[in-house]
Design a protein around this motif. Structure first.
Motif, PDB file in Angstrom:
ATOM      1  N   PHE A 123       0.862  -1.175   0.000  1.00 16.75           N
ATOM      2  CA  PHE A 123       0.000   0.000   0.000  1.00 16.75           C
ATOM      3  C   PHE A 123       0.898   1.224   0.000  1.00 16.75           C
ATOM      4  CE2 PHE A 123      -2.234   3.476   2.054  1.00 16.75           C
ATOM      5  CZ  PHE A 123      -3.426   3.480   1.354  1.00 16.75           C
ATOM      6  N   GLY A 126      -1.777   6.031  -1.387  1.00 17.99           N
ATOM      7  CA  GLY A 126      -3.222   5.896  -1.440  1.00 17.99           C
ATOM      8  C   GLY A 126      -3.732   4.748  -2.279  1.00 17.99           C
ATOM      9  N   VAL A 128      -3.894   0.582  -3.192  1.00 13.53           N
ATOM     10  CA  VAL A 128      -3.701  -0.802  -2.758  1.00 13.53           C
ATOM     11  C   VAL A 128      -3.074  -1.567  -3.912  1.00 13.53           C
ATOM     12  CG1 VAL A 128      -4.857  -2.922  -2.023  1.00 13.53           C
ATOM     13  CG2 VAL A 128      -5.699  -0.700  -1.220  1.00 13.53           C
ATOM     14  N   ARG A 136      -7.634   2.022  -6.338  1.00  7.37           N
ATOM     15  CA  ARG A 136      -7.909   3.230  -5.559  1.00  7.37           C
ATOM     16  C   ARG A 136      -9.404   3.350  -5.293  1.00  7.37           C
ATOM     17  NH1 ARG A 136      -3.577   6.761  -5.392  1.00  7.37           N
ATOM     18  NH2 ARG A 136      -1.845   6.208  -6.807  1.00  7.37           N
ATOM     19  N   VAL A 140     -10.371   3.357   1.992  1.00  6.94           N
ATOM     20  CA  VAL A 140      -9.707   2.050   2.084  1.00  6.94           C
ATOM     21  C   VAL A 140      -9.838   1.564   3.518  1.00  6.94           C
ATOM     22  CG1 VAL A 140      -7.530   0.777   1.928  1.00  6.94           C
ATOM     23  CG2 VAL A 140      -8.057   2.560   0.241  1.00  6.94           C
ATOM     24  N   VAL A 141     -10.368   0.363   3.679  1.00  6.47           N
ATOM     25  CA  VAL A 141     -10.535  -0.231   5.002  1.00  6.47           C
ATOM     26  C   VAL A 141      -9.590  -1.411   5.124  1.00  6.47           C
ATOM     27  CG1 VAL A 141     -12.133  -1.293   6.632  1.00  6.47           C
ATOM     28  CG2 VAL A 141     -12.956   0.471   5.052  1.00  6.47           C
ATOM     29  N   ALA A 142      -8.641  -1.312   6.039  1.00  7.74           N
ATOM     30  CA  ALA A 142      -7.682  -2.387   6.272  1.00  7.74           C
ATOM     31  C   ALA A 142      -8.244  -3.319   7.341  1.00  7.74           C
ATOM     32  CB  ALA A 142      -6.333  -1.827   6.709  1.00  7.74           C
ATOM     33  N   VAL A 150      -1.408  -3.375   5.163  1.00 10.82           N
ATOM     34  CA  VAL A 150      -1.712  -1.945   5.099  1.00 10.82           C
ATOM     35  C   VAL A 150      -1.201  -1.231   6.348  1.00 10.82           C
ATOM     36  CG1 VAL A 150      -3.536  -0.223   4.873  1.00 10.82           C
ATOM     37  CG2 VAL A 150      -3.712  -2.401   3.648  1.00 10.82           C
ATOM     38  N   ARG A 151      -1.436  -1.811   7.531  1.00 12.28           N
ATOM     39  CA  ARG A 151      -0.930  -1.190   8.769  1.00 12.28           C
ATOM     40  C   ARG A 151       0.580  -1.055   8.737  1.00 12.28           C
ATOM     41  NH1 ARG A 151      -1.667  -5.114  12.640  1.00 12.28           N
ATOM     42  NH2 ARG A 151       0.495  -5.690  12.281  1.00 12.28           N
ATOM     43  N   LEU A 154       1.548   1.854   6.581  1.00 16.08           N
ATOM     44  CA  LEU A 154       1.241   3.156   7.176  1.00 16.08           C
ATOM     45  C   LEU A 154       2.147   3.481   8.355  1.00 16.08           C
ATOM     46  CD1 LEU A 154      -2.673   3.077   7.243  1.00 16.08           C
ATOM     47  CD2 LEU A 154      -1.218   4.318   5.642  1.00 16.08           C
ATOM     48  N   ASN A 259      -7.416   8.760   4.063  1.00 20.14           N
ATOM     49  CA  ASN A 259      -8.669   8.061   3.731  1.00 20.14           C
ATOM     50  C   ASN A 259      -8.604   6.573   4.046  1.00 20.14           C
ATOM     51  OD1 ASN A 259      -6.877   7.319   1.669  1.00 20.14           O
ATOM     52  ND2 ASN A 259      -8.551   7.011   0.208  1.00 20.14           N
ATOM     53  N   VAL A 260      -7.703   6.178   4.941  1.00 21.72           N
ATOM     54  CA  VAL A 260      -7.515   4.765   5.289  1.00 21.72           C
ATOM     55  C   VAL A 260      -7.934   4.525   6.736  1.00 21.72           C
ATOM     56  CG1 VAL A 260      -5.896   2.838   5.397  1.00 21.72           C
ATOM     57  CG2 VAL A 260      -5.559   4.659   3.716  1.00 21.72           C
TER      58      VAL A 260
END
Length: 358
Positions: A123, A126, A128, A136, A140-142, A150-151, A154, A259-260
């Motif tokens: 990721f 922005g 995936v 895009r 985006v929900v991880a 994703v975590r 980030l 936006n995640v």
């Protein structure tokens, strides 16, 4: 139309997808498994999570679940330490994890697309990244679990999963019992069981051991009180799930960035000692959908989501970890002191409960 990508099709991920889809979003769920479904055994759904499922639009839970019978805690010889019936506690409903997952996904409409066999490997900026594609969306929900890709992208400096020092076994036994269930605490080992709506019993056990070691639940618990040996005897060995227990270190990272949103185990993986992990993910899903379908822009909505959910999850991670430390005590004296304190505490709590009800 607003769009969302949900990474992970576990219970938290599909609950989020259902809620967003019902709110008019176009949702794409990415799941690395070859087919949609859930692996596991039983799950306790507490009243707060039942409410969250209702808010998300899940129906039929009452037909697939059964209210847990008041039980309590025993010693390996069968002696009661404390009976739950004396405490006046709220009780969860028990349901098979796969049945709950199916109840949620059966509500998907045309706004939800599920892509299985898709591995998210990154990721950035922005987007995936999955199988050479860059995807895009507005949101985006991880929901990609304990080892969230994703975590990690980030928050690359976050320590990541922490081994608890013990492992868990889970299984389903097709057996007829008159015992309502409960938990039994020994030295460095615990065993619990509860009845499912179809008459079978979900059971789980924990055992202190090194990470990666392979254990034998039959030899570990075959001398414990009835009906534990009977439950094990009625369980097919190949159907027993065995896994090391991890949680996430505190402080937890923010559940939102731009936006995640992080959700479920990706945000707050906890030990199973409170039976609240999946329930907390469902509650996350209901809160997230509520915030992002409101009037605020997505970044502001996610900031509000984080402010609501992170303190709750932090407390649960901490308390669950501490319960596990007490439950897994393996010294003879320490375990005896623990049981004595629990016995006394149970009597006091029972007295207070009776006074409140009177």
């Amino acid at each position: 139309m607003r769009t969302a990508i949900v990474v992970g099709a576990g219970i938290g991920g599909v609950a989020t997808a259902l809620g967003l889809g019902r709110a008019g979003w176009q949702v794409t769920v990415l799941e690395r498994a070859p087919q949609l479904g859930e692996v596991g055994a039983g799950i306790s759904v507490w009243p707060s999570a039942v409410k969250a499922l209702q808010q998300l639009g899940v129906t039929g839970l009452e037909k697939a679940s059964v209210v847990s019978a008041p039980a309590g805690m025993r010693r390996p010889n069968g002696q009661w330490v404390v009976k739950a019936s004396a405490l006046g506690l709220e009780l969860p409903v028990m349901v098979h994890r796969a049945q709950l997952h199916e109840l949620i996904t059966s509500g998907f409409g045309s706004g939800v697309t599920v892509r299985t066999g898709v591995t998210v490997d990154g990721f950035a900026d922005g987007a995936v990244r999955a199988g050479g594609e860059e995807l895009r969306a507005d949101l985006v929900v991880a929901a990609d679990g304990l080892r969230s890709v994703v975590r990690d992208a980030l928050y690359p400096r976050y320590a990541g999963p922490r081994y608890s020092g013990y492992a868990a076994y889970r299984g389903i036994a097709d057996v007829e019992l008159e015992d309502g269930g409960g938990e039994t605490w020994g030295r460095g080992r615990r065993f619990g069981f509860a009845r499912l709506i179809d008459g079978r019993y979900y059971w789980y056990a924990t055992e202190n051991r090194a990470a990666g070691a392979v254990g034998d639940v039959w030899s570990a618990f075959d001398q414990w009180h009835d009906p534990i040996p009977e439950l094990l005897e009625a369980t097919k060995p190949e159907a027993v799930l065995q896994n090391d227990i991890y949680d996430l270190p505190l402080p937890l990272v923010p559940f939102a960035q731009a936006n995640v949103a992080l959700l479920g185990d990706a945000a707050h993986a906890m030990t199973p000692n409170l039976g609240r992990g999946a329930c907390t993910a469902m509650e996350d899903a209901a809160a997230l959908v509520r915030h992002v379908t409101g009037p605020a822009a997505i970044p502001a909505a996610l900031t509000s989501y984080d402010a609501e959910r992170r303190p709750v999850a932090t407390k649960l991670v901490r308390v669950s970890r501490n319960v596990g430390r007490v439950g897994q005590l393996d010294g003879r004296i320490a375990a005896a002191v623990r049981d004595g304190l629990l016995l006394t505490g149970g009597k006091v709590a029972g007295l207070l409960a009776r006074r409140r009800s009177g």
